[in-house]
Design a protein around this motif. Structure first.
Motif, mmCIF file in Angstrom:
data_model
loop_
_atom_site.group_PDB
_atom_site.id
_atom_site.type_symbol
_atom_site.label_atom_id
_atom_site.label_comp_id
_atom_site.label_asym_id
_atom_site.label_seq_id
_atom_site.Cartn_x
_atom_site.Cartn_y
_atom_site.Cartn_z
ATOM 1 N N GLY A 174 29.388 -29.175 34.851
ATOM 2 C CA GLY A 174 29.504 -27.752 34.570
ATOM 3 C C GLY A 174 29.412 -27.444 33.086
ATOM 4 N N GLY A 175 29.662 -26.179 32.753
ATOM 5 C CA GLY A 175 29.641 -25.774 31.356
ATOM 6 C C GLY A 175 30.692 -26.483 30.526
ATOM 7 N N ARG A 176 31.853 -26.688 31.105
ATOM 8 C CA ARG A 176 32.915 -27.364 30.355
ATOM 9 C C ARG A 176 32.528 -28.803 30.032
ATOM 10 N N GLY A 177 31.776 -29.442 30.906
ATOM 11 C CA GLY A 177 31.295 -30.776 30.603
ATOM 12 C C GLY A 177 30.420 -30.781 29.356
ATOM 13 N N GLN A 178 29.622 -29.731 29.191
ATOM 14 C CA GLN A 178 28.757 -29.639 28.019
ATOM 15 C C GLN A 178 29.541 -29.281 26.748
ATOM 16 N N ALA A 203 23.211 -22.874 22.885
ATOM 17 C CA ALA A 203 23.629 -21.685 23.623
ATOM 18 C C ALA A 203 24.177 -22.051 24.997
ATOM 19 N N ASP A 204 25.381 -21.569 25.273
ATOM 20 C CA ASP A 204 25.961 -21.645 26.609
ATOM 21 C C ASP A 204 25.448 -20.437 27.388
ATOM 22 N N MET A 205 24.437 -20.665 28.217
ATOM 23 C CA MET A 205 23.823 -19.576 28.979
ATOM 24 C C MET A 205 24.223 -19.601 30.445
ATOM 25 N N SER A 206 25.397 -20.117 30.738
ATOM 26 C CA SER A 206 25.814 -20.266 32.128
ATOM 27 C C SER A 206 25.705 -18.976 32.927
ATOM 28 N N PRO A 239 24.483 -23.327 43.608
ATOM 29 C CA PRO A 239 25.911 -23.542 43.836
ATOM 30 C C PRO A 239 26.541 -24.356 42.720
ATOM 31 N N SER A 240 27.858 -24.407 42.714
ATOM 32 C CA SER A 240 28.570 -25.168 41.696
ATOM 33 C C SER A 240 28.335 -26.664 41.889
ATOM 34 N N GLY A 241 28.618 -27.419 40.827
ATOM 35 C CA GLY A 241 28.443 -28.862 40.883
ATOM 36 C C GLY A 241 27.239 -29.351 40.115
#
Length: 361
Positions: free
Chosen positions: A75-79, A172-175, A201-203
């Motif tokens: 996910g974004g937090r992983g990045q 850039a966090d473009m989530s 979907p998530s994951g």
């Protein structure tokens, strides 16, 4: 089945056509007698799906050849961790424009790996939340990268200008905004996005990274976050989230069938204009974000009478308008109107808001 419009901020609704195709194929994918979830990620059929998804994403965003496209975990937090581990040393600084909760989270994570410097923050203009473009300072030129989040899901803050970064790579966090409008990938060193809003979907997460920024990961970087290992294995270093990747590929095809990002951009403008016009034309509803920074994807709004919040949410759900409760840190309401939300859903919400104000205002 009850007809509803899902305004969840994420995991968010997917296009109906995509879900219908996935349902049709779920038990018997490509006449194989099994689901796409049950086939090897190293088998030819799934590798074809993965490669086609990457080609379609490259087409949609016009990704240049000197960029890798990675499909990853975390996910974004992983990045938040992967970016500093791949792009910086412990003694280097990273620049951060903090425009809301998610860009603030990136700073907190970066503190574990380098020396983050906040170069801009949310201010106030005309009594509303506002983000001013920071002027570039020559002292920043040695930074490893410049991180920002152009759309804040929780706070409903968006800006379309690029920070002035000189030769420092932009990250850039473009989530919550990727694929909502055309963009020039060449302006960025890294673009990353959690899938659960506009992709699938998530994951699953997507990372688009310039070639010259790959190959410098620290020794302690977990292998699944090492951009070089991922690029060298076509994102198959370990078992990827195959079903999410398959669904993302269907979403990319759906976007192309809609006419591409130029068409999606106009549709998103139409939806946001409908909703913000209703908010602005009423004393019953309020927005705390300056018009220059209002998100098209996530629209937080408040009732002038907060004691009616629970009634609003209950009545909305009864009307088939789901997941309108604001984030716990902000309160009020929030309508997330990503690509998959049809114009009809926003029209239904506006009509409900008008009726609720008539009966409770």
């Amino acid at each position: 089945m009850k007809n509803v419009f899902n305004f969840s901020a994420g995991p968010a609704m997917l296009p109906y056509e995509v879900m219908a195709q996935a349902k049709e194929e779920f038990l018997n994918w490509r006449d194989s007698g099994c689901s796409v979830m049950e086939v090897s990620h190293r088998g030819k059929d799934f590798i074809d799906v993965a490669a086609q998804a990457e080609r379609d994403l490259r087409d949609l965003l016009n990704v240049p050849d000197n960029y890798h496209v990675l499909f990853t975990h975390g996910g974004g937090r992983g990045q938040f961790a992967a970016v500093p581990l791949n792009l910086s040393s412990q003694d280097q600084s990273s620049l951060h424009l903090v425009s809301g909760s998610w860009s603030e989270g990136a700073v907190s994570e970066a503190q574990k790996y380098n020396k983050p410097v906040v170069v801009g923050n949310v201010s106030e203009k005309d009594g509303k939340q506002f983000v001013e473009k920071p002027a570039f300072d020559a002292s920043w030129s040695e930074a490893a990268y410049y991180h920002f989040c152009p759309n804040e899901t929780v706070d409903g803050i968006e800006f379309t200008w690029l920070p002035e970064a000189g030769d420092v790579p932009l990250v850039a966090d473009m989530s919550s905004t990727i694929l909502s409008r055309p963009l020039n990938v060449s302006d960025y060193g890294v673009i990353y996005a959690g899938a659960q809003k506009n992709i699938g979907p998530s994951g699953l997460s997507v990372v688009i990274v310039r070639e010259d920024l790959v190959g410098n990961a620290r020794q302690e970087t977990p292998s699944i976050f090492d951009y070089s290992l991922l690029a060298g294995s076509d994102s198959m270093y370990n078992t990827p989230p195959t079903f999410s990747w398959y669904l993302a590929g269907l979403v990319f095809k759906w976007l192309k069938a809609q006419g591409g990002l130029e068409v999606i951009d106009k549709r998103n403008d139409e939806k946001a204009t409908l909703l913000y016009t209703e908010i602005d034309n009423s004393d019953f509803y309020q927005s705390q974000v300056h018009p220059a920074n209002r998100s098209r994807m996530n629209v937080p709004f408040q009732l002038a009478q907060p004691d009616l919040d629970s009634v609003f949410l209950k009545k909305a759900e009864e009307a088939g308008l789901m997941a309108l409760k604001g984030h716990r840190s902000v309160g009020g309401m929030r309508a997330s109107i990503y690509n998959a939300m049809p114009v009809e859903g926003v029209v239904a919400l506006v009509e409900f808001m008008q009726e609720f104000e008539r009966t409770h205002g």
